[in-house]
Motif scaffolding. Sequence first.
Motif, PDB file in Angstrom:
ATOM      1  N   VAL A   1     -73.314  84.579  78.830  1.00 27.20           N
ATOM      2  CA  VAL A   1     -72.733  85.913  78.657  1.00 27.20           C
ATOM      3  C   VAL A   1     -72.416  86.058  77.175  1.00 27.20           C
ATOM      4  N   LEU A   2     -73.011  87.054  76.534  1.00 28.22           N
ATOM      5  CA  LEU A   2     -72.844  87.255  75.092  1.00 28.22           C
ATOM      6  C   LEU A   2     -71.628  88.138  74.835  1.00 28.22           C
ATOM      7  N   CYS A   3     -70.645  87.576  74.130  1.00 25.09           N
ATOM      8  CA  CYS A   3     -69.405  88.292  73.814  1.00 25.09           C
ATOM      9  C   CYS A   3     -69.424  88.721  72.360  1.00 25.09           C
ATOM     10  N   ALA A   4     -69.478  90.025  72.133  1.00 24.44           N
ATOM     11  CA  ALA A   4     -69.407  90.568  70.772  1.00 24.44           C
ATOM     12  C   ALA A   4     -67.943  90.845  70.467  1.00 24.44           C
ATOM     13  N   ASN A   5     -67.292  89.897  69.817  1.00 27.10           N
ATOM     14  CA  ASN A   5     -65.848  89.982  69.612  1.00 27.10           C
ATOM     15  C   ASN A   5     -65.505  90.803  68.367  1.00 27.10           C
ATOM     16  N   LYS A   6     -64.220  91.154  68.282  1.00 24.58           N
ATOM     17  CA  LYS A   6     -63.640  91.919  67.175  1.00 24.58           C
ATOM     18  C   LYS A   6     -64.146  93.363  67.138  1.00 24.58           C
TER      19      LYS A   6
ATOM     20  N   ASP B   1     -71.867  98.061  65.901  1.00 24.64           N
ATOM     21  CA  ASP B   1     -72.082  96.708  65.363  1.00 24.64           C
ATOM     22  C   ASP B   1     -72.500  95.755  66.473  1.00 24.64           C
ATOM     23  N   ALA B   2     -71.860  95.885  67.646  1.00 22.33           N
ATOM     24  CA  ALA B   2     -72.170  94.997  68.764  1.00 22.33           C
ATOM     25  C   ALA B   2     -73.608  95.164  69.219  1.00 22.33           C
ATOM     26  N   SER B   3     -74.125  96.395  69.157  1.00 23.78           N
ATOM     27  CA  SER B   3     -75.485  96.641  69.650  1.00 23.78           C
ATOM     28  C   SER B   3     -76.536  95.892  68.847  1.00 23.78           C
ATOM     29  N   TYR B   4     -76.224  95.573  67.589  1.00 24.04           N
ATOM     30  CA  TYR B   4     -77.180  94.818  66.769  1.00 24.04           C
ATOM     31  C   TYR B   4     -77.413  93.407  67.322  1.00 24.04           C
ATOM     32  N   LEU B   5     -76.494  92.917  68.151  1.00 19.63           N
ATOM     33  CA  LEU B   5     -76.606  91.547  68.651  1.00 19.63           C
ATOM     34  C   LEU B   5     -77.622  91.422  69.791  1.00 19.63           C
ATOM     35  N   TRP B   6     -78.233  92.560  70.201  1.00 17.83           N
ATOM     36  CA  TRP B   6     -79.370  92.467  71.113  1.00 17.83           C
ATOM     37  C   TRP B   6     -80.463  91.596  70.493  1.00 17.83           C
ATOM     38  N   SER B   7     -80.492  91.550  69.171  1.00 19.13           N
ATOM     39  CA  SER B   7     -81.543  90.814  68.454  1.00 19.13           C
ATOM     40  C   SER B   7     -81.503  89.312  68.737  1.00 19.13           C
ATOM     41  N   LEU B   8     -80.371  88.800  69.250  1.00 19.98           N
ATOM     42  CA  LEU B   8     -80.272  87.375  69.549  1.00 19.98           C
ATOM     43  C   LEU B   8     -81.113  86.991  70.773  1.00 19.98           C
ATOM     44  N   GLY B   9     -81.505  87.988  71.566  1.00 19.35           N
ATOM     45  CA  GLY B   9     -82.358  87.712  72.712  1.00 19.35           C
ATOM     46  C   GLY B   9     -81.630  87.104  73.895  1.00 19.35           C
ATOM     47  N   LEU B  10     -80.303  87.295  73.973  1.00 23.69           N
ATOM     48  CA  LEU B  10     -79.513  86.737  75.075  1.00 23.69           C
ATOM     49  C   LEU B  10     -79.054  87.804  76.056  1.00 23.69           C
ATOM     50  N   GLY B  11     -79.672  88.965  75.972  1.00 24.59           N
ATOM     51  CA  GLY B  11     -79.289  90.040  76.875  1.00 24.59           C
ATOM     52  C   GLY B  11     -78.210  90.927  76.276  1.00 24.59           C
ATOM     53  N   GLU B  12     -77.523  91.658  77.143  1.00 26.89           N
ATOM     54  CA  GLU B  12     -76.566  92.666  76.698  1.00 26.89           C
ATOM     55  C   GLU B  12     -75.350  92.053  76.018  1.00 26.89           C
ATOM     56  N   PRO B  13     -75.034  92.480  74.787  1.00 24.71           N
ATOM     57  CA  PRO B  13     -73.777  92.039  74.168  1.00 24.71           C
ATOM     58  C   PRO B  13     -72.610  92.844  74.742  1.00 24.71           C
ATOM     59  N   HIS B  14     -71.556  92.141  75.159  1.00 20.94           N
ATOM     60  CA  HIS B  14     -70.382  92.819  75.723  1.00 20.94           C
ATOM     61  C   HIS B  14     -69.356  93.024  74.611  1.00 20.94           C
ATOM     62  N   PRO B  15     -69.119  94.271  74.210  1.00 27.78           N
ATOM     63  CA  PRO B  15     -68.147  94.520  73.137  1.00 27.78           C
ATOM     64  C   PRO B  15     -66.721  94.234  73.613  1.00 27.78           C
ATOM     65  N   VAL B  16     -66.034  93.361  72.882  1.00 28.27           N
ATOM     66  CA  VAL B  16     -64.714  92.877  73.304  1.00 28.27           C
ATOM     67  C   VAL B  16     -63.785  92.801  72.104  1.00 28.27           C
ATOM     68  N   SER B  17     -62.518  93.080  72.342  1.00 20.54           N
ATOM     69  CA  SER B  17     -61.481  92.732  71.378  1.00 20.54           C
ATOM     70  C   SER B  17     -60.574  91.713  72.057  1.00 20.54           C
ATOM     71  N   ALA B  18     -60.803  90.440  71.740  1.00 18.66           N
ATOM     72  CA  ALA B  18     -59.981  89.394  72.354  1.00 18.66           C
ATOM     73  C   ALA B  18     -58.520  89.560  71.968  1.00 18.66           C
ATOM     74  N   LEU B  19     -58.285  90.081  70.777  1.00 18.83           N
ATOM     75  CA  LEU B  19     -56.914  90.247  70.279  1.00 18.83           C
ATOM     76  C   LEU B  19     -56.163  91.306  71.082  1.00 18.83           C
ATOM     77  N   HIS B  20     -56.828  92.419  71.403  1.00 18.94           N
ATOM     78  CA  HIS B  20     -56.158  93.524  72.073  1.00 18.94           C
ATOM     79  C   HIS B  20     -56.518  93.646  73.551  1.00 18.94           C
ATOM     80  N   GLY B  21     -57.505  92.886  74.015  1.00 18.77           N
ATOM     81  CA  GLY B  21     -57.881  92.920  75.426  1.00 18.77           C
ATOM     82  C   GLY B  21     -58.958  93.921  75.762  1.00 18.77           C
ATOM     83  N   ARG B  22     -59.406  94.674  74.801  1.00 22.14           N
ATOM     84  CA  ARG B  22     -60.398  95.723  75.047  1.00 22.14           C
ATOM     85  C   ARG B  22     -61.720  95.108  75.513  1.00 22.14           C
TER      86      ARG B  22
END
Length: 494
Positions: free
Chosen positions: A167-172, A181-202
Motif C-alpha cells: 500500500v503506497l502512502c503519500a505522506n505530508k 504532488d501525491a499523484s506524481y507517485l503513480w510513476s513508482l509503479g506500485l498502484g494508487e498513492p494514498h494521500p495522507v497526513s500522518a501528522l493531522h490524520g487526513r
Amino acid sequence: MNDHIQPDGSAGPAEHEHGALGDAEYAEFMELAAEEGFDIEDVEGAIEEAGHGPLPVLAVVGRPNVGKSTLVNRIIGRREAVVEDKPGVTRDRVTYEAEWAGRRFKLVDTGGWEQDVLGIDASVAAQAEYAIEAADAVVFVVDAKVGATDTDEAVVRLLRKAGKPVVLCANKVDGPSGEADASYLWSLGLGEPHPVSALHGRGTGDMLDAVLEALPEAPAQTFGTAVGGPRRIALIGRPNVGKSSLLNKVANEERVVVNEIAGTTRDPVDELIELGGITWKFVDTAGIRKRVHLQQGADYYASLRTAAAVEKAEVAVILIDASENISVQDQRIVTMAVEAGRAIVLAFNKWDTLDEERRYYLEREIETELLQVAWAPRVNVSARTGRHMEKLVPAIEAALDGWETRVPTGRLNAFLGELVAAHPHPVRGGKQPRILFGTQAGTKPPRFVLFASGFIEHGYRRFIERRLREEFSFEGTPIHISVRVREKRGAKKK
C-alpha cells in the motif's frame, strides 16, 4: 491430548473456524457462556483472537524522515513511537499491536537507516529487506512534497522482488493542494498513492481500508517444510558459544566452519541431521552480539537473518556459555525466542570446563537471571567432547510435545473449578473476582482464553499459568493467557 492434530501432523479444519475447538465442543462452550451472562459476540471474538495464532504483520518502510513513526502513532492511536524532525531517530525495528475496523494486526515500525561504513544503500537494503521478508503486507511511505528519490526507487525494487502486497502512502499531504504532488507517485509503479497526513490524520482511514484488503486474515505458518517434513531447530546464542561446533558434533562431521574468532557464521546454515532415529533440520545461526542498531555491515545483516531463522523454526535451542556469567545479551536472546512463540531448550555449553565453584554460582545465576524460562528443558553439554549430546533430542521432543499440547475444554474447566475453589483470587476493593470458565483456543504455542467476573491481577494469572504447567505438562513452551471480564449489563441467568 493432541486430539486436534491429524495423523499427518496438520491441523484439523475445525481449528480454522473455532480456534482449536471442534464443532460439538464449541457449541457446548457457547451454551456455557450464555448461561454465565456473557455477550455471545464478545465470546466469539475472544476465541477468534486467542485462537488465530500469530497476527498478520504490516511493515511500515520508507527512507529517513518521511514520517513513518508519525504514521505508526496515528495507526495505533497513541504517541508511542519516538518522533523527531530529523532522520534516523528510529533505529530498532519496533512492533506494536494495532486494530482497524475490528481487525487486529501487528505493526512494525522500521528505522536504522543511518550512514555507516558500507554506505546508506547497504543499511536501507538490510533493514527494508528483513522487514519486508517478515511481513504479510507493506505500507511504503513516501514524502509527497519531495517526490520519489533514488532511495525510494531502491526500496521499490526490493518490494517487487519480495512480491508482498504493498500500500503506497503519500505522506505530508496536508490539504487538497498537496494531492497533485501525491499523484506524481503513480510513476513508482506500485498502484494508487494514498494521500495522507500522518501528522493531522487526513486520509489515514482510507489508507487503512486498503491495508485491510492487502492483509490476510491470518498469516501462513512459516516454520516447517511440507506436511510431515523435518522439524526445524534453530541454534541461537551469543557469538562464540559453540553453535557451529554443536552442529558439527551432532552431525558427526565438519558441516560448518568453526573458528575461535567470534562471528564466523554470517548466514543461517540449514542441515538435515539424523538423531535418535529422526531426521531434523538444524539451522546454525549467526551469533547475536548486541542491539541491532549498534551493529554495522555484515554483523547487522547477520542479526536480522538470525531473527528471521527463529521466526521460521519450531524449536529454539539457546546455547549459553556455562564458563561465563549469564549476560544481558543471553537474556535478550531468550526473550526474542519467547516472544516469537517458539518451543525452547536451554543448552549450557562448555560444561566440561567448569569446576565445582563455577557450577554452584551458575545454578544461582540460572535461578535469578533465567527465571522467565524456568519451564524450559535444560541440557548441560560439551560441543567439543560430545558430552551429553544424547540428551538433546529428548529435550527437544519434550519441548515440542508441550508446544503442541491441547487440553479439552471439559477437562480444563474441571481443573479451573478445583483451582479457584482451593485458591480463590484475593479480595480487592471489597470484591472477589472469579475465573468462571475457559478454553484453549490454540496451540504452537498453547493459547488460553479465560472468562472472569472481574479484573484478574497479573500475579494471579502467573499463578494460573504455573498450575497449568504442572497439571498438563506444558514443558518447554511459552503459554499465552488472555482474560475477558463479564460486562455489567450481562446479568447472570439462574
